[in-house]
Design a protein around this motif. Structure first.
Motif, short mmCIF file in Angstrom:
data_model
loop_
_atom_site.label_atom_id
_atom_site.label_comp_id
_atom_site.label_asym_id
_atom_site.label_seq_id
_atom_site.Cartn_x
_atom_site.Cartn_y
_atom_site.Cartn_z
N GLU A 1 -12.84 -43.12 -2.74
CA GLU A 1 -12.94 -43.90 -1.49
C GLU A 1 -12.66 -43.03 -0.27
O GLU A 1 -13.28 -43.17 0.78
N ARG A 2 -11.70 -42.13 -0.43
CA ARG A 2 -11.32 -41.25 0.68
C ARG A 2 -12.53 -40.47 1.21
O ARG A 2 -12.73 -40.35 2.41
N VAL A 3 -13.32 -39.99 0.25
CA VAL A 3 -14.50 -39.21 0.63
C VAL A 3 -15.48 -40.08 1.43
O VAL A 3 -16.00 -39.66 2.46
N LYS A 4 -15.67 -41.32 0.96
CA LYS A 4 -16.61 -42.21 1.65
C LYS A 4 -16.19 -42.43 3.09
O LYS A 4 -17.01 -42.41 4.00
N PRO B 1 -22.12 -32.11 -2.97
CA PRO B 1 -22.19 -33.04 -4.10
C PRO B 1 -20.80 -33.23 -4.71
O PRO B 1 -20.12 -32.26 -5.01
N GLY B 2 -20.39 -34.48 -4.84
CA GLY B 2 -19.08 -34.76 -5.41
C GLY B 2 -18.04 -35.12 -4.37
O GLY B 2 -17.07 -35.76 -4.68
N GLY B 3 -18.23 -34.71 -3.15
CA GLY B 3 -17.23 -35.05 -2.14
C GLY B 3 -17.30 -34.12 -0.95
O GLY B 3 -18.31 -34.05 -0.28
N LEU B 4 -16.20 -33.41 -0.71
CA LEU B 4 -16.12 -32.52 0.44
C LEU B 4 -15.69 -31.14 -0.05
O LEU B 4 -15.13 -30.99 -1.12
N MET B 5 -15.97 -30.14 0.78
CA MET B 5 -15.62 -28.77 0.40
C MET B 5 -14.10 -28.57 0.36
O MET B 5 -13.60 -27.74 -0.39
N GLY B 6 -13.39 -29.29 1.22
CA GLY B 6 -11.94 -29.18 1.24
C GLY B 6 -11.39 -30.42 1.92
O GLY B 6 -12.16 -31.23 2.43
N ASP B 7 -10.08 -30.56 1.92
CA ASP B 7 -9.53 -31.74 2.56
C ASP B 7 -9.53 -31.55 4.07
O ASP B 7 -9.57 -30.43 4.57
N ILE B 8 -9.46 -32.68 4.80
CA ILE B 8 -9.44 -32.58 6.25
C ILE B 8 -8.12 -31.98 6.73
O ILE B 8 -7.11 -32.05 6.04
N HIS B 9 -8.16 -31.43 7.91
CA HIS B 9 -6.96 -30.84 8.50
C HIS B 9 -5.94 -31.95 8.82
O HIS B 9 -6.35 -33.05 9.19
N PRO B 10 -4.65 -31.67 8.69
CA PRO B 10 -3.65 -32.72 9.01
C PRO B 10 -3.79 -33.28 10.43
O PRO B 10 -3.41 -34.42 10.69
N ASN B 11 -4.34 -32.48 11.32
CA ASN B 11 -4.50 -32.95 12.70
C ASN B 11 -5.73 -33.83 12.92
O ASN B 11 -5.91 -34.36 14.00
N PHE B 12 -6.59 -33.90 11.89
CA PHE B 12 -7.90 -34.52 12.09
C PHE B 12 -7.82 -35.93 12.67
O PHE B 12 -8.46 -36.25 13.67
N GLN B 13 -6.96 -36.76 12.05
CA GLN B 13 -6.89 -38.15 12.51
C GLN B 13 -6.36 -38.24 13.94
O GLN B 13 -6.89 -38.98 14.77
N LYS B 14 -5.33 -37.45 14.21
CA LYS B 14 -4.72 -37.49 15.53
C LYS B 14 -5.74 -37.07 16.59
O LYS B 14 -5.93 -37.74 17.61
N ARG B 15 -6.43 -35.97 16.32
CA ARG B 15 -7.35 -35.45 17.32
C ARG B 15 -8.57 -36.35 17.49
O ARG B 15 -9.10 -36.49 18.60
N GLY C 1 -5.96 -39.85 -1.68
CA GLY C 1 -6.68 -39.52 -2.91
C GLY C 1 -7.29 -38.14 -2.85
O GLY C 1 -6.97 -37.35 -1.96
N ASP C 2 -8.15 -37.88 -3.82
CA ASP C 2 -8.79 -36.56 -3.87
C ASP C 2 -9.89 -36.46 -2.82
O ASP C 2 -10.46 -37.47 -2.42
N TYR C 3 -10.15 -35.22 -2.44
CA TYR C 3 -11.25 -35.02 -1.51
C TYR C 3 -12.57 -34.77 -2.24
O TYR C 3 -13.59 -34.56 -1.62
N SER C 4 -12.52 -34.75 -3.55
CA SER C 4 -13.76 -34.53 -4.28
C SER C 4 -13.65 -35.12 -5.67
O SER C 4 -12.57 -35.12 -6.27
N ALA C 5 -14.76 -35.61 -6.19
CA ALA C 5 -14.78 -36.04 -7.58
C ALA C 5 -14.98 -34.80 -8.44
O ALA C 5 -15.40 -33.76 -7.96
N LYS C 6 -14.66 -34.94 -9.71
CA LYS C 6 -14.83 -33.80 -10.59
C LYS C 6 -16.31 -33.65 -10.92
O LYS C 6 -16.94 -34.56 -11.44
N MET C 7 -16.86 -32.51 -10.57
CA MET C 7 -18.27 -32.26 -10.87
C MET C 7 -18.35 -31.17 -11.93
O MET C 7 -17.47 -30.31 -12.03
N LYS C 8 -19.46 -31.20 -12.69
CA LYS C 8 -19.68 -30.12 -13.66
C LYS C 8 -19.92 -28.82 -12.88
O LYS C 8 -20.48 -28.84 -11.78
#
Lengths: 151, 376
Positions: B103-106, B167-181, B292-299
């Motif tokens: 859900e986090r990715v969406k 594919p699967g989600g995002l390359m990495g998690d968002i920066h901690p500042n993302f929401q604030k900014r 949650g995770d920033y990506s689903a497990k992909m092959k």
């Protein structure tokens, strides 16, 4: 219209065709010779009203070409995908649908440019991106000695 | 459109007929696009677009690339809608392999898409004003766009071509500042967007150059497949976010902006209003991003099962369709992109006929064309 219901209407209009409603969207395979006739019915029938051609592309399947048309009705909200096989791989020819949907005129030009499928009755069938005399790069047997690296 | 022979258009027939070439390096074509224009005095008769100056053969290149690699090519089609282009391929791969993303990715994808949409519309607004001689617009638009690009840069290190959604989600998690900014930006831009109206929307010169110019009927918009703000300016309800919701668009409440006039003015208003709607969408999501995770497990090697797949998303320019024919390998057998700009471009001849040559710039500006998206 729901998928199953749409499948029934299509089966009634085209009794000889096999309508597949199991996938994401309703699909069927048509003969190349009938494509313009079928397309006109799909656009003009009051129960279907497919007025928006959202997609048109060709696939080189090595022994034949496939043309795939994606149609949507902006009034009734349903989608159908038509596939047709052009058996003659050396000289693929198919009728244009550009008189029914104007967007087809340019998408068909793109298919002609990159895949070499010719469209009969097309008002302006010229290369779109590439120069005259260039090969057809989206064909599987296309070779470019300078820019291709074989792995 | 009237059917004419090309040779007829390209020969001046009587006194006062001109054939003028505009581009491919003309700044107002916003890229390498060339128009051959047939004129009667100052009035436009036909506009013939010539494409291919930036054709890179992306569809052919895709046939030799794995799906995670293809992501990087899609950035380079419509570089102002990089996130949405990435998302289109990612959604298709996830749909085909049956992967359910967290859900986090969406949520993050939806927020990024909307930020990208605002950035795209800001740049368009800036360039559109400048096309008509209002240089101030350019500074205003880019000033505000910079804030979004800074947020992007902080979270994933690039400003224009992100390749962040994969594919699967995002390359990495968002920066901690993302929401604030992001929240800071929304607060800032809610104050700044009314300035856009003060500068352009009420301007008499601007109104005269857009109202009643380049009118497209709803039937034409559908027939030409003109989508996005171009189609919605002609009352063509073509928003994929509403029709076939993806990511978190089914969880948010937003209006599909529709205008009935079909002129340059309507297309302008659609985009300005869409910036407000995008801010509304971001506000609904930004505080509720699930953990949650920033990506689903992909092959490690993604192979699509044999078959044909399609996915459509709404970019800042309109309906982007991705179509894949797979033979069960890690490379697509055939990949096709139905790009919004390609279909939006070819209405131009019809929109321009009967207007003055100076209006060609205003009308093509109102279509918001990104040329690499046309040529691919």
């Amino acid at each position: 219209m729901e998928k199953e219901q749409l499948g029934l209407v299509l089966a009634e209009l085209f009794p000889t065709l096999e309508i597949n409603t199991s996938g994401d969207s309703v699909r069927f395979k048509a003969d190349t010779a009938d494509i313009h006739k079928i397309a006109a019915v799909l656009r003009d029938d009051k129960r279907l009203q497919f007025d928006y051609l959202f997609n048109l592309y060709g696939v080189d399947r090595e022994d034949r070409f496939s043309m795939i048309y994606g149609l949507e009705s902006t009034i009734l909200g349903h989608i159908v995908v038509i596939e047709t096989d052009i058996a003659d791989h050396d000289n693929p020819i198919i009728d244009t649908v550009s008189d029914l949907w104007k967007t087809a005129q340019y998408q068909e030009r793109e298919v002609y440019d990159l895949m070499g499928v010719k469209f009969t009755n097309h008002p302006d069938l010229r290369r779109l991106f590439l120069e005259d005399g260039w090969g057809f790069p989206l064909r599987k047997d296309y070779k470019d000695d300078i820019n291709f690296i074989e792995r | 459109m009237q059917e004419v022979e090309l040779s007829d258009i390209l020969t001046a027939r009587e006194d006062g007929d001109y054939i003028v070439n505009i581009g491919p390096q003309h700044p107002s074509t916003h890229g390498v696009m060339r128009f051959v224009v047939s004129l009667k005095g100052e009035m436009l008769e036909y506009v013939i677009p010539h494409c291919g100056y930036i054709h890179r053969g992306i569809e052919k290149m895709c046939e030799r690339m794995t799906y995670p690699q293809i992501i990087h090519l899609t950035d380079r089609m419509d570089y102002l809608s990089a996130h949405m282009n990435n998302e289109a391929v990612s959604l298709l791969v996830e749909k085909a392999t049956g992967v359910e993303v967290p859900e986090r990715v969406k949520y993050i994808r939806t927020i990024l898409s909307e930020l990208q949409r605002i950035a795209s519309h800001q740049l368009w607004w800036a360039a559109f004003g400048m096309d008509m001689g209002g240089l101030t617009c350019f500074f205003y638009g880019l000033r505000d766009r910079e804030h979004i690009l800074d947020i992007f840069e902080e979270s994933f290190g690039s400003r224009l071509l992100h390749s962040y959604v994969c594919p699967g989600g995002l390359m990495g998690d968002i920066h901690p500042n993302f929401q604030k900014r992001t929240k800071e930006f929304i607060k800032y831009f809610r104050k700044k967007l009314p300035e856009y109206d003060q500068l352009l929307t009420g301007n008499v010169i601007f109104e005269q150059r857009t109202k009643g110019m380049g009118i497209m009927s709803k039937a034409d918009a559908i027939s030409f497949g003109a989508t996005g703000p171009v189609g919605r300016g002609s009352n063509f309800a073509c928003d994929i976010r509403k029709k076939f919701p993806y990511s978190a668009y089914d969880k948010v409440d937003f209006k599909e902006i529709l205008y009935t006039e079909g002129d340059s003015w309507a297309r302008y208003k659609v985009r300005v209003d869409e910036m407000w709607e995008s801010m509304k969408i971001i506000e609904q999501l930004i505080d509720n991003i699930p953990e949650g995770d920033y990506s689903a497990k992909m092959k490690p090697v993604i192979k699509l099962p044999e078959g044909e797949y399609s996915q459509r998303v709404e970019t800042a320019k309109g309906d982007l369709g991705v179509f894949v024919v797979s033979k069960g390998e890690k490379y697509p057998y055939r990949m096709h992109f139905r790009t919004p700009n390609f279909n939006n471009l070819f209405v131009i001849s019809q929109l321009c006929a009967g207007n003055k040559i100076a209006d060609l710039i205003a009308i093509s500006g109102s279509l918001d064309l990104v040329i690499p998206d046309i040529d691919r």
